[in-house]
Write a protein that holds these residues in place. Structure first.
Motif, PDB file in Angstrom:
ATOM      1  N   THR A  47      21.406 -49.126  -6.209  1.00 35.29           N
ATOM      2  CA  THR A  47      21.397 -50.573  -6.451  1.00 35.29           C
ATOM      3  C   THR A  47      22.797 -51.157  -6.508  1.00 35.29           C
ATOM      4  OG1 THR A  47      21.310 -50.182  -8.848  1.00 35.29           O
ATOM      5  CG2 THR A  47      19.213 -50.461  -7.700  1.00 35.29           C
ATOM      6  N   SER A  48      23.793 -50.386  -6.037  1.00 35.70           N
ATOM      7  CA  SER A  48      25.197 -50.828  -6.058  1.00 35.70           C
ATOM      8  C   SER A  48      25.645 -51.189  -7.466  1.00 35.70           C
ATOM      9  CB  SER A  48      25.402 -52.030  -5.112  1.00 35.70           C
ATOM     10  OG  SER A  48      25.073 -51.677  -3.786  1.00 35.70           O
ATOM     11  N   GLY A  49      25.176 -50.379  -8.423  1.00 38.78           N
ATOM     12  CA  GLY A  49      25.584 -50.581  -9.810  1.00 38.78           C
ATOM     13  C   GLY A  49      26.954 -49.984 -10.079  1.00 38.78           C
ATOM     14  N   ASP A  50      27.275 -49.784 -11.340  1.00 38.39           N
ATOM     15  CA  ASP A  50      28.584 -49.283 -11.738  1.00 38.39           C
ATOM     16  C   ASP A  50      28.726 -47.821 -11.314  1.00 38.39           C
ATOM     17  OD1 ASP A  50      30.885 -48.434 -12.988  1.00 38.39           O
ATOM     18  OD2 ASP A  50      30.413 -49.316 -14.930  1.00 38.39           O
ATOM     19  N   ALA A  51      29.563 -47.580 -10.313  1.00 43.09           N
ATOM     20  CA  ALA A  51      29.712 -46.234  -9.773  1.00 43.09           C
ATOM     21  C   ALA A  51      30.334 -45.291 -10.789  1.00 43.09           C
ATOM     22  CB  ALA A  51      30.550 -46.268  -8.498  1.00 43.09           C
ATOM     23  N   ARG A  52      31.230 -45.791 -11.631  1.00 50.38           N
ATOM     24  CA  ARG A  52      31.859 -44.909 -12.610  1.00 50.38           C
ATOM     25  C   ARG A  52      30.864 -44.481 -13.686  1.00 50.38           C
ATOM     26  NH1 ARG A  52      36.930 -43.589 -12.215  1.00 50.38           N
ATOM     27  NH2 ARG A  52      38.191 -44.678 -10.651  1.00 50.38           N
ATOM     28  N   THR A  53      29.946 -45.368 -14.053  1.00 47.12           N
ATOM     29  CA  THR A  53      28.893 -44.969 -14.981  1.00 47.12           C
ATOM     30  C   THR A  53      27.986 -43.926 -14.334  1.00 47.12           C
ATOM     31  OG1 THR A  53      28.927 -47.123 -16.080  1.00 47.12           O
ATOM     32  CG2 THR A  53      26.942 -45.780 -16.357  1.00 47.12           C
TER      33      THR A  53
END
Length: 293
Positions: free
Chosen positions: A201-207
């Motif tokens: 979903t193109s969310g926070d990649a670092r998370t």
């Protein structure tokens, strides 16, 4: 049927689950059968899968002689699980089909969620994801909570691989509803699904990166190395998405080496291609034989 299975774990690229089925059975009256099951379970714990496979076959043969529906189902489930752990998904499917036929001729014609779970893992391993998804849905509807959870997890893996973002999101929501009350053996699955959903979903990649690394760490402690390697692969994707290409290459290299030693050569080769020259030589490989004149 109440499945009283030994603890043969499904290693899913997945796979797959810890002990499936119901409560411990009452003291058996067939010591040959019970000893074979116990010996097989101990062999699984020591990762001696060839020994476990032979012992589950012995238990199954005894179960057929006994005409014992529960023991036939237990032996077939465990044998298929071990075959899947040994990266022989077609053998696992053959065992499941034969076990289901043996149960049906004895009047056990209903669906068995434990067998559905192993079937889903085997079909997914073979790339037959439409069939695998249907089996995973059946497993996810199991009364046994461990089987249901693992069925949901496999649904999520299949959805991610198939770019079915809606199903992946629904599985992530399922795990989110369990937040704060997840058993330890489920937490790695929850973390991996959360990471995959963020990436989809193109969310926070670092998370996502941190979630995947946490899943890998938990599986290392659980001695679930094939699953650990898969989580490292997800962490590599997340690191790349976060813009840290060097970290991604290192993670792909780690995933490749781990998967290869765990017997998953297909995924090891895939991650090695992504890692390129970052994959170091295996320091424990047998040296090439010396050439003699």
């Amino acid at each position: 049927m109440s499945m009283n299975k030994n603890c043969a774990t499904v290693a899913l690229a997945l796979v797959l689950a810890g002990c499936g089925g119901g409560q411990q059975a009452a003291s058996p009256t067939d010591t040959t059968l019970s000893q074979a099951m116990d010996t097989a379970g101990e062999a699984v714990g020591l990762d001696r899968l060839a020994v476990a496979e032979q012992q589950y076959r012995t238990a199954g043969e005894r179960a057929l002689a006994r005409d014992d529906v529960t023991a036939i189902g237990d032996s077939g489930y465990n044998l298929a699980t071990v075959q899947l752990d040994a990266n022989r998904p077609q053998d696992a499917l053959d065992t499941i089909a034969a076990t289901q036929a043996a149960l049906a001729v004895r009047g056990q014609s209903g669906d068995d969620a434990g067998l559905d779970l192993v079937q889903a893992g085997a079909l997914h391993r073979l790339g037959r994801d439409q069939e695998a998804a249907a089996a995973a849905v059946r497993a996810a509807g199991a009364q046994d909570s461990d089987i249901a959870e693992k069925g949901q997890f496999i649904r999520g893996l299949i959805a991610d691989d198939s770019a079915d973002h809606a199903t992946l999101a629904s599985v992530a929501a399922y795990f989110a509803t369990l937040a704060g009350r997840l058993p330890p053996n489920w937490s790695a699955d929850a973390k991996e699904i959360a990471a995959r959903n963020l990436l989809a979903t193109s969310g926070d990649a670092r998370t996502a990166w941190q979630d995947a690394l946490q899943a890998a760490s938990i599986r290392q402690q659980q001695v679930a190395y094939r699953d650990m390697a898969r989580a490292l692969g997800v962490a590599a994707r997340a690191a790349d998405r976060a813009g840290d290409g060097q970290a991604a290459l290192r993670l792909y290299a780690r995933a490749s080496q781990s998967a290869r030693q765990a017997g998953d050569t297909a995924m090891a080769d895939r991650w090695a291609r992504l890692a390129g020259s970052s994959v170091p030589a295996d320091p424990f490989a047998q040296p090439a034989p010396a050439h003699t004149k």
